[in-house]
Design a protein around this motif. Structure first.
Motif, PDB file in Angstrom:
ATOM      1  N   PHE A  15       0.865  -1.184   0.000  1.00 32.80           N
ATOM      2  CA  PHE A  15       0.000   0.000   0.000  1.00 32.80           C
ATOM      3  C   PHE A  15       0.901   1.233   0.000  1.00 32.80           C
ATOM      4  N   ASN A  16       0.881   1.966  -1.101  1.00 35.94           N
ATOM      5  CA  ASN A  16       1.688   3.180  -1.253  1.00 35.94           C
ATOM      6  C   ASN A  16       3.188   2.913  -1.031  1.00 35.94           C
ATOM      7  N   GLU A  17       3.748   2.048  -1.879  1.00 37.90           N
ATOM      8  CA  GLU A  17       5.169   1.706  -1.753  1.00 37.90           C
ATOM      9  C   GLU A  17       5.884   1.877  -3.101  1.00 37.90           C
ATOM     10  N   GLU A  18       5.574   2.939  -3.831  1.00 35.63           N
ATOM     11  CA  GLU A  18       6.124   3.110  -5.168  1.00 35.63           C
ATOM     12  C   GLU A  18       7.648   3.197  -5.179  1.00 35.63           C
ATOM     13  N   GLU A  19       8.247   3.783  -4.135  1.00 33.31           N
ATOM     14  CA  GLU A  19       9.700   3.976  -4.137  1.00 33.31           C
ATOM     15  C   GLU A  19      10.456   2.656  -3.971  1.00 33.31           C
ATOM     16  N   SER A  20       9.920   1.749  -3.169  1.00 31.71           N
ATOM     17  CA  SER A  20      10.668   0.544  -2.820  1.00 31.71           C
ATOM     18  C   SER A  20      10.499  -0.604  -3.815  1.00 31.71           C
ATOM     19  N   ILE A  44       0.486  -7.472  -4.786  1.00 32.27           N
ATOM     20  CA  ILE A  44      -0.924  -7.218  -4.543  1.00 32.27           C
ATOM     21  C   ILE A  44      -1.083  -5.777  -4.072  1.00 32.27           C
ATOM     22  N   ASP A  45      -1.551  -4.920  -4.971  1.00 32.85           N
ATOM     23  CA  ASP A  45      -1.728  -3.501  -4.657  1.00 32.85           C
ATOM     24  C   ASP A  45      -3.059  -3.310  -3.941  1.00 32.85           C
ATOM     25  N   ASP A  46      -2.973  -2.996  -2.659  1.00 32.03           N
ATOM     26  CA  ASP A  46      -4.155  -2.892  -1.813  1.00 32.03           C
ATOM     27  C   ASP A  46      -4.762  -1.483  -1.881  1.00 32.03           C
ATOM     28  N   GLY A  47      -5.103  -1.070  -3.108  1.00 31.53           N
ATOM     29  CA  GLY A  47      -5.756   0.223  -3.294  1.00 31.53           C
ATOM     30  C   GLY A  47      -4.847   1.413  -3.046  1.00 31.53           C
ATOM     31  N   SER A  48      -3.613   1.351  -3.500  1.00 29.03           N
ATOM     32  CA  SER A  48      -2.655   2.440  -3.273  1.00 29.03           C
ATOM     33  C   SER A  48      -3.129   3.741  -3.903  1.00 29.03           C
ATOM     34  N   LYS A  49      -2.753   4.861  -3.255  1.00 32.99           N
ATOM     35  CA  LYS A  49      -3.113   6.184  -3.755  1.00 32.99           C
ATOM     36  C   LYS A  49      -1.947   6.848  -4.488  1.00 32.99           C
ATOM     37  N   ASP A  50      -0.771   6.232  -4.440  1.00 34.79           N
ATOM     38  CA  ASP A  50       0.384   6.820  -5.121  1.00 34.79           C
ATOM     39  C   ASP A  50       0.556   6.143  -6.493  1.00 34.79           C
TER      40      ASP A  50
END
Length: 323
Positions: A15-20, A44-50
């Motif tokens: 969830f919101n881990e675009e950098e890593s 598994i992207d849990d509805g990320s906002k980024d």
């Protein structure tokens, strides 16, 4: 690549881990290539906002072993893991967090402990942590309580780095916030060979933690729920019926005692007061009513159990990548 050719599935909820993500996937790929494992990475992207999904899409195009699933909204880590378990095709399933605090270098030994040593499940133990004391102290208390209630002797139930035999994840269902109790659920489903491995815990490199102190409260409630469902889920009458019968008979004994006492006093021409004037009468009445309701709840529970159909807990997925 056929299903049987895949040795390891790495399931990563995020969830919101675009950098890593790029660094993590590159690291996993390097480990797999060095040890010549056939593998797949399930993000598994849990509805990320980024921009996490854009990154996943790009990675899946660059590497055919990387696949992605995106939820339409934030369902939680348990939902992401359950969906990953349903999708995984490897003989051994490795789960890890996406924040780079789990080291992919642990994967070969975890795999070996499952395949060669015959474990059903290996749970990581972050013996040396880099978290603040506000997180480590509640974690120790939480782990101690879980060990005491569940009977599973692990030091770190909440560690995201775990390894499972395929049969384990395909035969359990998790929901709510039960991801931290997978070893408990696995044991109660017959997978009793559970081991533990000290793993490296790395300081968070990007972003911030997505979990607050409320997870410990919800986690404890989930533990009680799991304990109840495991012991009485298929035989609710054993709990509710027993309690109901006990309270019903207790209330009945008090009521008959009061009635007998009144009859005795009348027969012996002694002064007496009405049964309804005695506080014990109302206690007996409440016990009889509650006992009857508990018994009825157990009976209805038995009917539901008989007619229930197990559900796998499907979640809405808006997009797929590489699959």
């Amino acid at each position: 690549m056929t299903d049987s050719a895949i040795q390891i599935s790495v399931v990563i909820p995020l969830f919101n881990e675009e950098e890593s993500l790029p660094e993590l996937c590159e690291w996993i790929d390097r480990v797999m290539e060095e040890d010549e494992f056939s593998y797949e990475i399930l993000l598994i992207d849990d509805g990320s906002k980024d921009r996490s999904w854009e990154v996943i899409t790009k990675l899946s195009k660059e590497n055919p072993y990387i696949k992605g699933l995106r939820f339409v909204r934030n369902y939680g880590k348990t939902a992401a893991l359950q969906t990953g378990f349903q999708t995984a095709r490897g003989e051994v399933i490795i789960t890890m967090d996406a924040d780079l605090q789990d080291s992919p270098d642990e994967i070969p030994e975890l795999y070996s402990m499952i395949v060669q040593d015959g474990y059903d499940l290996i749970s990581g133990w972050k013996k040396k942590r880099y978290d603040p004391i506000t997180k480590t102290i509640p974690t120790k208390i939480f782990n101690a309580a879980t060990r005491s209630i569940s009977g599973v002797s692990l030091h770190d139930f909440n560690c995201g780095l775990k390894a499972y035999r395929k049969e384990v994840v395909k035969n359990i269902t998790i929901y709510g916030e039960m991801h931290r109790y997978i070893p408990v659920i696995a044991k109660w489903n017959g997978f009793a060979k559970i081991g533990e491995k000290v793993v490296q815990h790395r300081a968070r490199k990007y972003g911030y933690t997505k979990f607050g102190l409320e997870r410990f409260i919800f986690g404890f409630l989930d533990l009680l729920s799991i304990a109840f469902v495991n012991k009485f889920g298929r035989r609710p009458m054993h709990l509710f019926g027993s309690l109901g019968t006990l309270m019903f008979f207790l209330g009945s004994i008090i009521a008959f005692w009061l009635l007998g006492k009144k009859i005795y006093n009348i027969y012996n021409l002694q002064p007496y007061r009405n049964v309804t004037e005695n506080p014990l009468f109302f206690l007996a009445l409440v016990a009889i009513m509650v006992g009857s309701q508990l018994f009825l709840a157990g009976f209805l529970g038995e009917l539901f159990v008989k007619q229930s159909i197990s559900k796998t807990g499907d979640y809405n997925i808006s997009e797929r990548a590489g699959m």
